[in-house]
Every structure is written in C-alpha cells, then in structure tokens.
Design a protein around this motif. Structure first.
Motif, PDB file in Angstrom:
ATOM      1  N   UNK A 112      30.724 -32.891  32.440  1.00 40.69           N
ATOM      2  CA  UNK A 112      31.149 -32.326  33.673  1.00 40.69           C
ATOM      3  C   UNK A 112      29.829 -31.790  34.398  1.00 40.69           C
ATOM      4  N   UNK A 113      29.113 -31.148  33.864  1.00 41.22           N
ATOM      5  CA  UNK A 113      27.762 -30.422  34.431  1.00 41.22           C
ATOM      6  C   UNK A 113      26.762 -31.643  35.082  1.00 41.22           C
ATOM      7  N   UNK A 114      26.489 -32.815  34.145  1.00 45.78           N
ATOM      8  CA  UNK A 114      25.632 -33.990  34.528  1.00 45.78           C
ATOM      9  C   UNK A 114      26.034 -34.841  35.237  1.00 45.78           C
ATOM     10  N   UNK A 115      27.599 -34.820  35.255  1.00 41.50           N
ATOM     11  CA  UNK A 115      28.377 -36.208  35.693  1.00 41.50           C
ATOM     12  C   UNK A 115      27.942 -37.628  35.474  1.00 41.50           C
ATOM     13  N   UNK A 116      27.739 -37.545  33.983  1.00 39.21           N
ATOM     14  CA  UNK A 116      27.490 -38.946  33.445  1.00 39.21           C
ATOM     15  C   UNK A 116      28.385 -39.019  31.896  1.00 39.21           C
ATOM     16  N   UNK A 117      28.696 -39.922  31.767  1.00 38.70           N
ATOM     17  CA  UNK A 117      29.329 -40.169  30.446  1.00 38.70           C
ATOM     18  C   UNK A 117      28.356 -39.870  29.499  1.00 38.70           C
ATOM     19  N   UNK A 118      28.752 -39.279  28.121  1.00 43.86           N
ATOM     20  CA  UNK A 118      27.944 -38.794  27.209  1.00 43.86           C
ATOM     21  C   UNK A 118      28.654 -38.946  25.960  1.00 43.86           C
ATOM     22  N   UNK A 119      27.983 -39.278  24.789  1.00 46.32           N
ATOM     23  CA  UNK A 119      28.445 -39.143  23.522  1.00 46.32           C
ATOM     24  C   UNK A 119      27.444 -38.423  22.409  1.00 46.32           C
ATOM     25  N   UNK A 120      28.011 -37.699  21.746  1.00 44.14           N
ATOM     26  CA  UNK A 120      27.245 -36.804  20.956  1.00 44.14           C
ATOM     27  C   UNK A 120      27.344 -37.078  19.148  1.00 44.14           C
ATOM     28  N   UNK A 121      25.994 -37.232  18.724  1.00 45.57           N
ATOM     29  CA  UNK A 121      25.673 -37.525  17.328  1.00 45.57           C
ATOM     30  C   UNK A 121      25.154 -36.234  16.598  1.00 45.57           C
ATOM     31  N   UNK A 122      25.314 -36.017  15.203  1.00 46.20           N
ATOM     32  CA  UNK A 122      24.646 -35.215  14.595  1.00 46.20           C
ATOM     33  C   UNK A 122      23.434 -35.717  14.050  1.00 46.20           C
ATOM     34  N   UNK A 123      22.479 -34.866  13.877  1.00 49.86           N
ATOM     35  CA  UNK A 123      21.065 -35.409  13.402  1.00 49.86           C
ATOM     36  C   UNK A 123      21.150 -36.338  12.374  1.00 49.86           C
TER      37      UNK A 123
END
Length: 183
Positions: free
Chosen positions: A159-170
């Motif tokens: 929402x803040x960056x206006x870019x699709x994102x996906x998160x992975x743990x370390x």
C-alpha cells in the motif's frame, strides 16, 4: 544458463490462489526452463534460463502461463542466483541475530518511486526496522518483537510503496540462494 527463482505472491495461503507444486514445475518446464525445482509449498520455483531473457520477462512469462493454464492471476517476482547471493551478503541485520524468523526480505515487483520509498516508515509504537537493498527492488526487514502481530506487513508495504510485493523469511531466502548458486 543462469539460475533463477520465481517467487509467487499470495499462493497457498488461506483458501484462495491454490497451486500444486507439480503444476508450478510443469508450467516452468513448459516455458523451456531447465532443472526446475520447487521449494516449500509457498510458490517458490527455481530454474535455469538464458540470462538474456532477464528477470522481468521471465516473471511476465510465468505470470501469463499461470493465468492461461490455471486461471490464476498472481504477481511473480524473479531474482537471479547472483542477486540472491548479494542479498545474503548485504543483510544489515544478520550479524549477531540468532533468530532467523525475525528477519525477512520483501521482494518487490519493481523499485518504488523515490518519493514513496523516502516516505516509508514503520507504524508508530513498533520496533520493526527496514532497509532497502542496493537495487531498490528488495527490502530487508527485521522484527525484534516478531512478525506475526506487526502492522508493518507485506500488505502495508504494498500500500505504501504502490508496488506488488512478496515476503520470505530469512531461512527461505538462504535456501533459495543455495539452490540458485553456481551460475
């Protein structure tokens, strides 16, 4: 031939966007990629491809194939083995951090606009920290109090960056880096 990983956003969580890893491997192989493997059930597929194709084109090809063959519209982010190795070496939170689950990486579909990146802030009262990686397409995340209840989530970043994102743990990032090593 370069080793890549495609990271699918929001698959196999809850009841929506279900995809079998066998289907994901079949689709990637059908696009002409070599030595296709999946990692976990969360939409990580590792493969070899001609480096001239580039991550953006590879991501677009996989996204279109998922839509055409499985009627599944999900964001796809692609990173090369060298890019993942750079992320591993550049993590500002890794030193002295024994709890890998408190470190994550957000993989962005593209670098956000400079103004949006500059305005990104952790919600008040939270201990989370972040730092953009050198390319601007990835964000190191550190959650000293844990990720589970943080408002500084993947949805917040999108929402803040206006870019699709996906998160992975370390732990997953390190495993994917190992699987894509040896370019």
């Amino acid at each position: 031939m370069t080793r890549y990983v495609a990271l699918l956003r929001g698959v196999n969580v809850g009841s929506g966007n279900r995809i079998g890893m066998a289907d994901l491997r079949r689709i990637a192989a059908g696009l002409g990629h070599d030595d296709v493997r999946t990692y976990l059930q969360s939409g990580n597929v590792v493969f070899g491809a001609d480096e001239r194709a580039g991550p953006e084109r590879l991501a677009g090809d996989i996204r279109r194939a998922l839509a055409d063959e499985l009627d599944l519209d999900v964001a796809v982010m692609v990173r090369s083995g060298p890019e993942l190795a750079g992320l591993i070496g550049g993590n500002p939170y890794a030193a002295g951090q024994p709890e890998e689950v408190k470190m994550l990486v957000a993989f962005l579909a593209e670098p956000p606009g400079a103004a949006r990146a500059a305005e990104l802030a952790v919600p008040g009262g939270e201990s989370a920290e972040f730092r953009f990686a050198g390319t601007g397409r990835d964000v190191y995340l550190h959650y000293p109090d844990g990720y589970g209840r943080s408002r500084f989530s993947n949805a917040y970043l999108e929402k803040r960056l206006a870019v699709a994102s996906t998160t992975r743990n370390w732990r997953t990032v390190r495993a994917l880096a190992e699987l894509t090593a040896g370019d």
